[in-house]
Design a protein around this motif. Sequence first.
Motif, PDB file in Angstrom:
ATOM      1  N   VAL A  57      30.444  50.570  53.218  1.00  6.31           N
ATOM      2  CA  VAL A  57      29.994  51.216  51.989  1.00  6.31           C
ATOM      3  C   VAL A  57      31.189  51.255  51.038  1.00  6.31           C
ATOM      4  O   VAL A  57      32.229  51.810  51.369  1.00  6.31           O
ATOM      5  CB  VAL A  57      29.481  52.654  52.259  1.00  6.31           C
ATOM      6  CG1 VAL A  57      29.083  53.326  50.966  1.00  6.31           C
ATOM      7  CG2 VAL A  57      28.324  52.631  53.245  1.00  6.31           C
ATOM      8  N   TYR A  58      31.033  50.640  49.884  1.00 12.42           N
ATOM      9  CA  TYR A  58      32.097  50.598  48.888  1.00 12.42           C
ATOM     10  C   TYR A  58      31.797  51.599  47.774  1.00 12.42           C
ATOM     11  O   TYR A  58      30.684  51.643  47.268  1.00 12.42           O
ATOM     12  CB  TYR A  58      32.199  49.208  48.254  1.00 12.42           C
ATOM     13  CG  TYR A  58      32.676  48.136  49.200  1.00 12.42           C
ATOM     14  CD1 TYR A  58      34.027  47.829  49.267  1.00 12.42           C
ATOM     15  CD2 TYR A  58      31.785  47.443  49.999  1.00 12.42           C
ATOM     16  CE1 TYR A  58      34.474  46.838  50.119  1.00 12.42           C
ATOM     17  CE2 TYR A  58      32.223  46.456  50.862  1.00 12.42           C
ATOM     18  CZ  TYR A  58      33.569  46.165  50.920  1.00 12.42           C
ATOM     19  OH  TYR A  58      34.008  45.190  51.770  1.00 12.42           O
ATOM     20  N   THR A  59      32.800  52.380  47.387  1.00 17.71           N
ATOM     21  CA  THR A  59      32.711  53.252  46.222  1.00 17.71           C
ATOM     22  C   THR A  59      33.687  52.685  45.196  1.00 17.71           C
ATOM     23  O   THR A  59      34.853  52.461  45.509  1.00 17.71           O
ATOM     24  CB  THR A  59      33.114  54.697  46.585  1.00 17.71           C
ATOM     25  OG1 THR A  59      32.285  55.155  47.646  1.00 17.71           O
ATOM     26  CG2 THR A  59      32.936  55.624  45.400  1.00 17.71           C
ATOM     27  N   PHE A  60      33.184  52.422  43.986  1.00 18.95           N
ATOM     28  CA  PHE A  60      34.042  51.794  42.989  1.00 18.95           C
ATOM     29  C   PHE A  60      33.785  52.377  41.606  1.00 18.95           C
ATOM     30  O   PHE A  60      32.755  52.976  41.338  1.00 18.95           O
ATOM     31  CB  PHE A  60      33.840  50.273  42.980  1.00 18.95           C
ATOM     32  CG  PHE A  60      32.434  49.860  42.647  1.00 18.95           C
ATOM     33  CD1 PHE A  60      32.067  49.585  41.347  1.00 18.95           C
ATOM     34  CD2 PHE A  60      31.478  49.762  43.645  1.00 18.95           C
ATOM     35  CE1 PHE A  60      30.765  49.209  41.043  1.00 18.95           C
ATOM     36  CE2 PHE A  60      30.181  49.384  43.350  1.00 18.95           C
ATOM     37  CZ  PHE A  60      29.818  49.114  42.050  1.00 18.95           C
ATOM     38  N   CYS A  61      34.755  52.187  40.741  1.00 18.41           N
ATOM     39  CA  CYS A  61      34.693  52.660  39.361  1.00 18.41           C
ATOM     40  C   CYS A  61      33.825  51.704  38.535  1.00 18.41           C
ATOM     41  O   CYS A  61      34.053  50.496  38.533  1.00 18.41           O
ATOM     42  CB  CYS A  61      36.097  52.728  38.784  1.00 18.41           C
ATOM     43  SG  CYS A  61      36.128  53.198  37.046  1.00 18.41           S
ATOM     44  N   LEU A  62      32.841  52.257  37.842  1.00 12.97           N
ATOM     45  CA  LEU A  62      31.973  51.428  37.007  1.00 12.97           C
ATOM     46  C   LEU A  62      32.669  50.953  35.732  1.00 12.97           C
ATOM     47  O   LEU A  62      32.247  49.983  35.118  1.00 12.97           O
ATOM     48  CB  LEU A  62      30.705  52.196  36.633  1.00 12.97           C
ATOM     49  CG  LEU A  62      29.726  52.459  37.772  1.00 12.97           C
ATOM     50  CD1 LEU A  62      28.604  53.355  37.293  1.00 12.97           C
ATOM     51  CD2 LEU A  62      29.171  51.152  38.315  1.00 12.97           C
ATOM     52  N   ASN A  63      33.748  51.614  35.340  1.00 11.72           N
ATOM     53  CA  ASN A  63      34.467  51.220  34.124  1.00 11.72           C
ATOM     54  C   ASN A  63      35.419  50.054  34.364  1.00 11.72           C
ATOM     55  O   ASN A  63      35.427  49.085  33.610  1.00 11.72           O
ATOM     56  CB  ASN A  63      35.242  52.408  33.549  1.00 11.72           C
ATOM     57  CG  ASN A  63      34.306  53.480  33.043  1.00 11.72           C
ATOM     58  OD1 ASN A  63      33.294  53.182  32.424  1.00 11.72           O
ATOM     59  ND2 ASN A  63      34.636  54.723  33.321  1.00 11.72           N
ATOM     60  N   CYS A  64      36.221  50.148  35.415  1.00 11.31           N
ATOM     61  CA  CYS A  64      37.244  49.117  35.631  1.00 11.31           C
ATOM     62  C   CYS A  64      36.977  48.238  36.849  1.00 11.31           C
ATOM     63  O   CYS A  64      37.601  47.202  37.009  1.00 11.31           O
ATOM     64  CB  CYS A  64      38.618  49.754  35.750  1.00 11.31           C
ATOM     65  SG  CYS A  64      38.848  50.732  37.259  1.00 11.31           S
ATOM     66  N   GLY A  65      36.082  48.665  37.733  1.00 11.79           N
ATOM     67  CA  GLY A  65      35.762  47.871  38.920  1.00 11.79           C
ATOM     68  C   GLY A  65      36.682  48.111  40.096  1.00 11.79           C
ATOM     69  O   GLY A  65      36.513  47.482  41.142  1.00 11.79           O
ATOM     70  N   GLU A  66      37.651  49.011  39.975  1.00  8.15           N
ATOM     71  CA  GLU A  66      38.566  49.276  41.085  1.00  8.15           C
ATOM     72  C   GLU A  66      37.814  49.923  42.247  1.00  8.15           C
ATOM     73  O   GLU A  66      37.015  50.840  42.054  1.00  8.15           O
ATOM     74  CB  GLU A  66      39.698  50.196  40.634  1.00  8.15           C
ATOM     75  CG  GLU A  66      40.696  50.471  41.735  1.00  8.15           C
ATOM     76  CD  GLU A  66      41.871  51.307  41.254  1.00  8.15           C
ATOM     77  OE1 GLU A  66      42.719  51.619  42.102  1.00  8.15           O
ATOM     78  OE2 GLU A  66      41.934  51.647  40.060  1.00  8.15           O
ATOM     79  N   VAL A  67      38.083  49.441  43.456  1.00  7.29           N
ATOM     80  CA  VAL A  67      37.473  50.016  44.656  1.00  7.29           C
ATOM     81  C   VAL A  67      38.221  51.302  44.991  1.00  7.29           C
ATOM     82  O   VAL A  67      39.437  51.293  45.168  1.00  7.29           O
ATOM     83  CB  VAL A  67      37.519  49.025  45.836  1.00  7.29           C
ATOM     84  CG1 VAL A  67      36.982  49.675  47.101  1.00  7.29           C
ATOM     85  CG2 VAL A  67      36.706  47.779  45.504  1.00  7.29           C
ATOM     86  N   ILE A  68      37.472  52.401  45.065  1.00  7.73           N
ATOM     87  CA  ILE A  68      38.061  53.707  45.336  1.00  7.73           C
ATOM     88  C   ILE A  68      38.129  53.966  46.835  1.00  7.73           C
ATOM     89  O   ILE A  68      39.098  54.482  47.348  1.00  7.73           O
ATOM     90  CB  ILE A  68      37.260  54.816  44.625  1.00  7.73           C
ATOM     91  CG1 ILE A  68      37.328  54.588  43.114  1.00  7.73           C
ATOM     92  CG2 ILE A  68      37.774  56.192  45.001  1.00  7.73           C
ATOM     93  CD1 ILE A  68      36.326  55.389  42.325  1.00  7.73           C
ATOM     94  N   SER A  69      37.078  53.565  47.560  1.00  8.07           N
ATOM     95  CA  SER A  69      37.085  53.742  49.012  1.00  8.07           C
ATOM     96  C   SER A  69      36.160  52.730  49.667  1.00  8.07           C
ATOM     97  O   SER A  69      35.241  52.205  49.042  1.00  8.07           O
ATOM     98  CB  SER A  69      36.671  55.164  49.391  1.00  8.07           C
ATOM     99  OG  SER A  69      35.284  55.351  49.162  1.00  8.07           O
ATOM    100  N   ILE A  70      36.462  52.460  50.934  1.00  9.79           N
ATOM    101  CA  ILE A  70      35.613  51.623  51.781  1.00  9.79           C
ATOM    102  C   ILE A  70      35.419  52.418  53.069  1.00  9.79           C
ATOM    103  O   ILE A  70      36.386  52.906  53.648  1.00  9.79           O
ATOM    104  CB  ILE A  70      36.279  50.277  52.121  1.00  9.79           C
ATOM    105  CG1 ILE A  70      36.648  49.512  50.865  1.00  9.79           C
ATOM    106  CG2 ILE A  70      35.356  49.433  53.013  1.00  9.79           C
ATOM    107  CD1 ILE A  70      37.522  48.302  51.115  1.00  9.79           C
ATOM    108  N   ARG A  71      34.167  52.571  53.493  1.00  7.98           N
ATOM    109  CA  ARG A  71      33.919  53.296  54.738  1.00  7.98           C
ATOM    110  C   ARG A  71      32.856  52.563  55.545  1.00  7.98           C
ATOM    111  O   ARG A  71      32.113  51.737  55.026  1.00  7.98           O
ATOM    112  CB  ARG A  71      33.517  54.734  54.479  1.00  7.98           C
ATOM    113  CG  ARG A  71      32.185  54.915  53.819  1.00  7.98           C
ATOM    114  CD  ARG A  71      31.882  56.396  53.594  1.00  7.98           C
ATOM    115  NE  ARG A  71      30.520  56.583  53.173  1.00  7.98           N
ATOM    116  CZ  ARG A  71      29.485  56.722  53.995  1.00  7.98           C
ATOM    117  NH1 ARG A  71      29.675  56.715  55.285  1.00  7.98           N
ATOM    118  NH2 ARG A  71      28.268  56.864  53.526  1.00  7.98           N
ATOM    119  N   VAL A  72      32.798  52.878  56.830  1.00  8.13           N
ATOM    120  CA  VAL A  72      31.807  52.308  57.736  1.00  8.13           C
ATOM    121  C   VAL A  72      30.597  53.225  57.715  1.00  8.13           C
ATOM    122  O   VAL A  72      30.728  54.444  57.840  1.00  8.13           O
ATOM    123  CB  VAL A  72      32.381  52.207  59.163  1.00  8.13           C
ATOM    124  CG1 VAL A  72      31.342  51.703  60.134  1.00  8.13           C
ATOM    125  CG2 VAL A  72      33.593  51.302  59.174  1.00  8.13           C
TER     126      VAL A  72
END
Length: 40
Positions: free
Chosen positions: A17-32
């Motif tokens: 599961v990827y959490t990312f910023c909708l403005n810049c596209g940076e991935v904030i976290s990756i979890r299982v």
Amino acid sequence: MPIKPIDKKMSFGSPKVYTFCLNCGEVISIRVKNPEMFRS
């Protein structure tokens, strides 16, 4: 591609599961999604 336990060759694994910023596209976290499948 799902993450699979090393000792369980026939496992389907667990999706990431990827959490990312909708403005810049940076991935904030990756979890299982299902971490319980990795517990012995």
